[in-house]
Design a protein around this motif. Structure first.
Motif, PDB file in Angstrom:
ATOM      1  N   ASP A  74       0.820  -1.209   0.000  1.00  0.00           N
ATOM      2  CA  ASP A  74       0.000   0.000   0.000  1.00  0.00           C
ATOM      3  C   ASP A  74       0.861   1.269   0.000  1.00  0.00           C
ATOM      4  O   ASP A  74       0.400   2.322  -0.421  1.00  0.00           O
ATOM      5  N   SER A  75       2.110   1.157   0.425  1.00  0.00           N
ATOM      6  CA  SER A  75       2.994   2.326   0.491  1.00  0.00           C
ATOM      7  C   SER A  75       3.763   2.583  -0.811  1.00  0.00           C
ATOM      8  O   SER A  75       4.440   3.603  -0.935  1.00  0.00           O
ATOM      9  N   ILE A  76       3.660   1.680  -1.773  1.00  0.00           N
ATOM     10  CA  ILE A  76       4.378   1.862  -3.043  1.00  0.00           C
ATOM     11  C   ILE A  76       3.729   3.027  -3.793  1.00  0.00           C
ATOM     12  O   ILE A  76       2.530   3.015  -4.044  1.00  0.00           O
ATOM     13  N   PRO A  77       4.529   4.031  -4.167  1.00  0.00           N
ATOM     14  CA  PRO A  77       3.958   5.192  -4.864  1.00  0.00           C
ATOM     15  C   PRO A  77       3.415   4.841  -6.252  1.00  0.00           C
ATOM     16  O   PRO A  77       3.889   3.901  -6.903  1.00  0.00           O
ATOM     17  N   SER A  78       2.483   5.624  -6.697  1.00  0.00           N
ATOM     18  CA  SER A  78       1.926   5.501  -8.034  1.00  0.00           C
ATOM     19  C   SER A  78       3.053   5.586  -9.067  1.00  0.00           C
ATOM     20  O   SER A  78       3.963   6.407  -8.949  1.00  0.00           O
ATOM     21  N   GLY A  79       3.009   4.701 -10.071  1.00  0.00           N
ATOM     22  CA  GLY A  79       4.012   4.702 -11.118  1.00  0.00           C
ATOM     23  C   GLY A  79       5.276   3.944 -10.779  1.00  0.00           C
ATOM     24  O   GLY A  79       6.200   3.866 -11.584  1.00  0.00           O
ATOM     25  N   ARG A  80       5.340   3.357  -9.608  1.00  0.00           N
ATOM     26  CA  ARG A  80       6.518   2.606  -9.158  1.00  0.00           C
ATOM     27  C   ARG A  80       6.095   1.183  -8.826  1.00  0.00           C
ATOM     28  O   ARG A  80       4.908   0.908  -8.620  1.00  0.00           O
ATOM     29  N   VAL A  81       7.048   0.276  -8.749  1.00  0.00           N
ATOM     30  CA  VAL A  81       6.776  -1.123  -8.432  1.00  0.00           C
ATOM     31  C   VAL A  81       7.848  -1.681  -7.506  1.00  0.00           C
ATOM     32  O   VAL A  81       8.929  -1.119  -7.378  1.00  0.00           O
ATOM     33  N   MET A  82       7.520  -2.785  -6.878  1.00  0.00           N
ATOM     34  CA  MET A  82       8.477  -3.593  -6.122  1.00  0.00           C
ATOM     35  C   MET A  82       8.295  -5.031  -6.587  1.00  0.00           C
ATOM     36  O   MET A  82       7.208  -5.410  -7.022  1.00  0.00           O
ATOM     37  N   THR A  83       9.346  -5.822  -6.472  1.00  0.00           N
ATOM     38  CA  THR A  83       9.213  -7.239  -6.761  1.00  0.00           C
ATOM     39  C   THR A  83       8.728  -7.948  -5.490  1.00  0.00           C
ATOM     40  O   THR A  83       8.787  -7.388  -4.397  1.00  0.00           O
ATOM     41  N   TYR A  84       8.289  -9.174  -5.661  1.00  0.00           N
ATOM     42  CA  TYR A  84       7.878  -9.966  -4.500  1.00  0.00           C
ATOM     43  C   TYR A  84       9.049 -10.088  -3.525  1.00  0.00           C
ATOM     44  O   TYR A  84       8.874  -9.977  -2.317  1.00  0.00           O
ATOM     45  N   GLY A  85      10.244 -10.286  -4.055  1.00  0.00           N
ATOM     46  CA  GLY A  85      11.437 -10.378  -3.222  1.00  0.00           C
ATOM     47  C   GLY A  85      11.755  -9.076  -2.510  1.00  0.00           C
ATOM     48  O   GLY A  85      12.217  -9.086  -1.370  1.00  0.00           O
ATOM     49  N   ASP A  86      11.530  -7.936  -3.189  1.00  0.00           N
ATOM     50  CA  ASP A  86      11.751  -6.635  -2.555  1.00  0.00           C
ATOM     51  C   ASP A  86      10.847  -6.460  -1.342  1.00  0.00           C
ATOM     52  O   ASP A  86      11.272  -5.995  -0.290  1.00  0.00           O
ATOM     53  N   VAL A  87       9.575  -6.830  -1.505  1.00  0.00           N
ATOM     54  CA  VAL A  87       8.617  -6.706  -0.396  1.00  0.00           C
ATOM     55  C   VAL A  87       9.077  -7.574   0.773  1.00  0.00           C
ATOM     56  O   VAL A  87       9.104  -7.127   1.923  1.00  0.00           O
ATOM     57  N   ALA A  88       9.465  -8.812   0.474  1.00  0.00           N
ATOM     58  CA  ALA A  88       9.945  -9.707   1.530  1.00  0.00           C
ATOM     59  C   ALA A  88      11.166  -9.113   2.221  1.00  0.00           C
ATOM     60  O   ALA A  88      11.252  -9.112   3.462  1.00  0.00           O
ATOM     61  N   VAL A 131      12.114  -6.005   2.587  1.00  0.00           N
ATOM     62  CA  VAL A 131      11.751  -4.872   3.449  1.00  0.00           C
ATOM     63  C   VAL A 131      11.279  -5.379   4.811  1.00  0.00           C
ATOM     64  O   VAL A 131      11.496  -4.730   5.831  1.00  0.00           O
ATOM     65  N   LEU A 132      10.687  -6.563   4.818  1.00  0.00           N
ATOM     66  CA  LEU A 132      10.177  -7.148   6.052  1.00  0.00           C
ATOM     67  C   LEU A 132      11.214  -8.030   6.743  1.00  0.00           C
ATOM     68  O   LEU A 132      10.907  -8.729   7.700  1.00  0.00           O
ATOM     69  N   GLY A 133      12.451  -8.004   6.234  1.00  0.00           N
ATOM     70  CA  GLY A 133      13.514  -8.805   6.837  1.00  0.00           C
ATOM     71  C   GLY A 133      13.376 -10.284   6.552  1.00  0.00           C
ATOM     72  O   GLY A 133      13.818 -11.127   7.335  1.00  0.00           O
ATOM     73  N   SER A 134      12.781 -10.606   5.425  1.00  0.00           N
ATOM     74  CA  SER A 134      12.496 -11.999   5.072  1.00  0.00           C
ATOM     75  C   SER A 134      13.029 -12.302   3.669  1.00  0.00           C
ATOM     76  O   SER A 134      13.315 -11.390   2.898  1.00  0.00           O
ATOM     77  N   ARG A 135      13.133 -13.577   3.379  1.00  0.00           N
ATOM     78  CA  ARG A 135      13.464 -14.017   2.027  1.00  0.00           C
ATOM     79  C   ARG A 135      12.273 -14.753   1.414  1.00  0.00           C
ATOM     80  O   ARG A 135      12.403 -15.435   0.415  1.00  0.00           O
ATOM     81  N   ALA A 136      11.107 -14.599   1.998  1.00  0.00           N
ATOM     82  CA  ALA A 136       9.922 -15.364   1.628  1.00  0.00           C
ATOM     83  C   ALA A 136       9.121 -14.714   0.496  1.00  0.00           C
ATOM     84  O   ALA A 136       7.946 -14.371   0.645  1.00  0.00           O
ATOM     85  N   ALA A 137       9.756 -14.566  -0.670  1.00  0.00           N
ATOM     86  CA  ALA A 137       9.077 -13.957  -1.811  1.00  0.00           C
ATOM     87  C   ALA A 137       7.835 -14.757  -2.218  1.00  0.00           C
ATOM     88  O   ALA A 137       6.807 -14.169  -2.568  1.00  0.00           O
ATOM     89  N   ARG A 138       7.910 -16.057  -2.138  1.00  0.00           N
ATOM     90  CA  ARG A 138       6.740 -16.876  -2.502  1.00  0.00           C
ATOM     91  C   ARG A 138       5.585 -16.662  -1.535  1.00  0.00           C
ATOM     92  O   ARG A 138       4.423 -16.679  -1.935  1.00  0.00           O
ATOM     93  N   THR A 139       5.904 -16.456  -0.278  1.00  0.00           N
ATOM     94  CA  THR A 139       4.849 -16.187   0.698  1.00  0.00           C
ATOM     95  C   THR A 139       4.214 -14.826   0.418  1.00  0.00           C
ATOM     96  O   THR A 139       3.004 -14.666   0.562  1.00  0.00           O
ATOM     97  N   VAL A 140       5.022 -13.862  -0.005  1.00  0.00           N
ATOM     98  CA  VAL A 140       4.467 -12.567  -0.418  1.00  0.00           C
ATOM     99  C   VAL A 140       3.482 -12.801  -1.566  1.00  0.00           C
ATOM    100  O   VAL A 140       2.386 -12.228  -1.583  1.00  0.00           O
ATOM    101  N   GLY A 141       3.846 -13.656  -2.505  1.00  0.00           N
ATOM    102  CA  GLY A 141       2.945 -13.993  -3.603  1.00  0.00           C
ATOM    103  C   GLY A 141       1.651 -14.617  -3.121  1.00  0.00           C
ATOM    104  O   GLY A 141       0.574 -14.310  -3.639  1.00  0.00           O
TER     105      GLY A 141
END
Length: 102
Positions: free
Chosen positions: A17-31, A33-43
């Protein structure tokens, strides 16, 4: 597929929800930021709860959106001015220009 823990899911949705308009993060980036490597769980979180947030702003590491969502995501990308690149198979987000790393 089991649902991810509620606290992790809430944190994922807050990051997305904090990603600005016109920008993106990968599933891995989101993980990350949360101190995790769980990109699949983000998915998984996005699959269950993504409708609550700007889901199109989370893409694969290749810059592609989740299969089946390409047309709807493209409408959002165009409306927000997200940098995209045409490919032989359609398009992908230009991560070099659009990636958001808080």
């Amino acid at each position: 597929m089991t649902q991810p823990r509620a606290d992790f899911a809430t944190q994922v949705l807050e990051v997305v929800d904090s990603i600005p308009s016109g920008r993106v993060m990968t599933y891995g980036d989101v993980a990350a930021v949360l101190g995790s490597r769980a990109a699949r769980t983000v998915g998984q979180v996005m699959a269950y709860h993504g409708h609550q947030v700007p889901w199109w702003r989370v893409v694969r590491a290749s810059g592609h959106v989740a299969p089946g969502h390409e047309d709807r995501a493209l409408e959002h990308f165009r409306a927000e001015g997200t940098p995209i690149m045409e490919t032989s198979a359609g398009y992908r987000v230009n991560l070099r220009m659009a990636r958001y790393l808080p």
